[in-house]
Design a protein around this motif. Structure first.
Motif, mmCIF file in Angstrom:
data_model
loop_
_atom_site.group_PDB
_atom_site.id
_atom_site.type_symbol
_atom_site.label_atom_id
_atom_site.label_comp_id
_atom_site.label_asym_id
_atom_site.label_seq_id
_atom_site.Cartn_x
_atom_site.Cartn_y
_atom_site.Cartn_z
ATOM 1 N N GLU A 1 0.802 -1.174 0.038
ATOM 2 C CA GLU A 1 0.269 -0.074 0.016
ATOM 3 C C GLU A 1 0.843 1.256 -0.051
ATOM 4 O O GLU A 1 0.496 2.287 0.355
ATOM 5 N N GLN A 2 1.917 1.172 -0.587
ATOM 6 C CA GLN A 2 2.840 2.406 -0.775
ATOM 7 C C GLN A 2 2.488 3.019 -2.298
ATOM 8 O O GLN A 2 3.446 2.509 -3.194
ATOM 9 N N THR A 3 1.419 3.744 -2.410
ATOM 10 C CA THR A 3 1.103 3.933 -3.793
ATOM 11 C C THR A 3 1.875 4.902 -4.541
ATOM 12 O O THR A 3 2.193 4.585 -5.691
ATOM 13 N N ARG A 4 2.283 5.970 -4.114
ATOM 14 C CA ARG A 4 3.219 6.963 -4.444
ATOM 15 C C ARG A 4 4.714 6.114 -4.958
ATOM 16 O O ARG A 4 5.001 6.547 -6.205
ATOM 17 N N PRO A 5 5.200 5.684 -4.167
ATOM 18 C CA PRO A 5 6.625 4.793 -4.564
ATOM 19 C C PRO A 5 6.284 3.816 -5.616
ATOM 20 O O PRO A 5 7.008 3.726 -6.562
ATOM 21 N N ALA A 6 4.982 3.207 -5.515
ATOM 22 C CA ALA A 6 4.626 2.289 -6.525
ATOM 23 C C ALA A 6 4.855 2.748 -7.665
ATOM 24 O O ALA A 6 5.076 2.477 -8.901
ATOM 25 N N LEU A 7 4.019 3.872 -8.031
ATOM 26 C CA LEU A 7 3.766 4.535 -9.156
ATOM 27 C C LEU A 7 5.100 5.277 -9.699
ATOM 28 O O LEU A 7 5.576 5.202 -10.880
ATOM 29 N N ALA A 8 5.948 5.610 -8.901
ATOM 30 C CA ALA A 8 7.307 5.980 -9.070
ATOM 31 C C ALA A 8 8.118 4.812 -10.030
ATOM 32 O O ALA A 8 8.882 5.113 -10.895
ATOM 33 N N ALA A 9 7.913 3.674 -9.298
ATOM 34 C CA ALA A 9 8.872 2.506 -9.875
ATOM 35 C C ALA A 9 8.271 2.153 -11.129
ATOM 36 O O ALA A 9 9.145 1.914 -11.893
ATOM 37 N N TYR A 10 6.769 2.030 -11.299
ATOM 38 C CA TYR A 10 6.302 1.964 -12.875
ATOM 39 C C TYR A 10 6.608 3.067 -13.541
ATOM 40 O O TYR A 10 7.144 2.515 -14.898
ATOM 41 N N GLN A 11 6.784 4.190 -13.222
ATOM 42 C CA GLN A 11 7.145 5.332 -14.219
ATOM 43 C C GLN A 11 8.771 5.318 -14.728
ATOM 44 O O GLN A 11 9.219 5.393 -15.685
ATOM 45 N N HIS A 12 9.414 4.805 -13.700
ATOM 46 C CA HIS A 12 11.044 4.549 -13.811
ATOM 47 C C HIS A 12 10.933 3.308 -15.052
ATOM 48 O O HIS A 12 12.072 3.387 -15.921
#
Length: 515
Positions: free
Chosen positions: A95-106
């Motif tokens: 449930e670490q949404t923002r870091p997860a999104l950053a990982a996908y974006q990277h």
């Protein structure tokens, strides 16, 4: 019942760590659906041994183990888009949404068309209601043009943005998925109704009704579509189960309109009385009753009902305005003038045309718009009269916050609009409103007469003229102006109908999401 557009369950409550049909793994968890069901649907491809343990941890929902394993693997292969995608899955699982999104974006910066990363990022942007969801979903659709889930998600995004012409094709492409979910069916039908495609909305709402076991709001929605499509008897048959037991204002008001359209005024009156008794502080039934009274020449009955409404809502300008209309029809110009003055004091922006049929739209007054965009448009198009008028209107919307500088800016913009287009009566009426608000009734009279020279039946100009005359020495002219106002009202060919809206019909887990 709440209005469809105010649905509280958009995508909240759904948690997905990623989606993959080609690449690594699909992991998505929906309330009420065991993880094993998702795991069985997850598809994997051949992956290096270094990621095997990460995938196994994700499949077992050991997300923190997967995160540690992924971090270790990235130290050896920092530019592996698959590892960054797996990291996004693990972070989403914790449930670490923002870091997860950053990982996908990277991951996408390393491999722009890597589908698992695209889908994972799209799911997160969609779940938080971000504007970034749509471009990602469009990219997913370019890679998988037949995917129903992506179409359904895009349909919801477009629906929320009130872009129904774009949403409808996506709803159609996701038919198999949409047909199982009442909320999606209702949003689909709402878009069809917004484009006045009522016939097409009827079978969609019939499916929604079948899925919701006869919920009252589903019955109401179907009846509304049937009536809007011209099938009044079908609509009454649909509403039948509710009419004897329901105290819902929308149900009773809709049935009253249908009965009145069928020339059964006594039944319409009975239903409106029932709605008022059940909802004494609700404004709509009083206004609808006043319309029936006006149309059938029962002026005293309408005034009596509005008086009752004012005991419940003594500061409601729409009730005073409706009563003023009836009083004018009765020839009681003294009381009508007093009521019009009260309306002007309570809400100077309230238009007589908007409640000419006693039916004000509850969404008529919206918050002040984003002035920066209107100012930019007016600066970019200084010779466009309508753009200048829109700026003036936006400035005038929030009367409580309209200071001296904003008032001057609104007046200047409206004057520019009139200078560019002398026949723009909307701008003249706005200038009249601003003059009345600023305590300058003589100037308001001048603007109102100019508007009336363009259209002698301009109800707003007649209304402003009457208000301004009352503040000067023109009281003797007021009865004649009121007679003109009532005559203009009668001659209005496009009779305004009550503006109904579909209501929310939802079931468990019926927002589209990745599996």
């Amino acid at each position: 019942m709440s209005v469809l557009g105010n649905s509280a369950r958009y995508v909240a409550g759904h948690r997905c760590s990623a989606i993959s049909r080609s690449g690594v793994l699909a992991l998505c968890f929906l309330p009420g659906l065991p993880f094993s069901a998702h795991a069985q649907r997850a598809r994997t491809v051949q992956v290096p041994d270094a990621t095997t343990s990460i995938v196994e941890s994700l499949q077992s929902r050991r997300f923190y183990d997967a995160l540690r394993q992924t971090n270790a693997a990235l130290e050896k292969a920092p530019n592996d888009s698959r590892l960054w995608t797996l990291r996004g899955m693990a972070l989403a699982g914790t449930e670490q949404t923002r870091p997860a999104l950053a990982a996908y974006q990277h991951a996408l910066s390393l491999a722009p068309n890597y589908l698992p990363a695209l889908e994972g990022a799209a799911q997160i942007e969609y779940s938080i209601g971000s504007e970034g969801a749509k471009p990602l979903l469009v990219r997913v659709l370019a890679l998988r043009p037949e995917d129903p889930t992506t179409h359904a998600m895009l349909a919801v995004v477009d629906y929320k943005a009130k872009q129904c012409d774009e949403a409808i094709p996506h709803f159609q492409q996701a038919e198999a998925l949409v047909n199982r979910q009442p909320l999606l069916l209702n949003e689909y039908a709402s878009c069809l109704a917004a484009l006045e495609r009522y016939e097409a909305a009827i079978p969609v709402l019939q499916r929604a009704l079948a899925l919701t076991s006869g919920r009252p709001n589903a019955i109401y929605n179907l009846a509304l579509a049937q009536w809007s499509a011209g099938h009044g008897q079908d609509a009454l048959a649909t509403l039948g189960p509710l009419l004897e037991t329901s105290s819902d204002e929308d149900v009773l008001a809709l049935a009253a309109d249908i009965y009145e359209a069928n020339n059964d005024t006594p039944r319409a009156v009975d239903l409106l009385r029932k709605a008022i008794q059940a909802n004494p502080k609700s404004i709509g039934p009083y206004l609808q009753f006043s319309t029936l009274s006006y149309n059938h020449g029962s002026i005293p009955a309408g005034i009596e009902m509005l008086n009752a409404g004012l005991t419940q809502s003594p500061n409601e300008p729409r009730l005073y305005l409706a009563r003023a209309v009836l009083e004018s029809e009765k020839g009681d110009f003294a009381n009508a003038t007093e009521d019009f003055a009260t309306v002007s004091r309570l809400d100077p922006n309230l238009s007589i045309a908007s409640v000419a049929e006693g039916l004000a739209d509850s969404e008529q007054h919206k918050p002040a718009r984003a002035l920066s965009s209107f100012r930019a448009a007016a600066k970019a198009h200084p010779k466009d009269a309508f753009t200048q008028y829109l700026l003036a209107e936006a400035l005038s919307e929030n009367q409580n916050a309209l200071g001296a500088s904003e008032h001057a800016e609104a007046v200047a913009a409206a004057r520019r609009a009139v200078a560019l287009d002398p026949k723009m009566s909307n701008a003249l009426n706005l200038l009249s409103t601003l003059a009345l608000r600023n305590g300058n009734p003589k100037l308001a009279i001048d603007y109102s007469r100019k508007a009336l020279s363009i259209d002698p039946n301009d109800q707003q100009a007649l209304y402003h003229l009457m208000l301004a005359l009352r503040k000067t020495d023109g009281n003797a002219e007021i009865p004649a102006v009121l007679k003109r106002l009532m005559a203009a009202r009668k001659e209005q060919s496009d009779v305004q109908k009550r503006r109904y809206k579909l209501e929310v019909v939802s079931g468990p887990d019926d927002a589209p999401t990745r599996r």
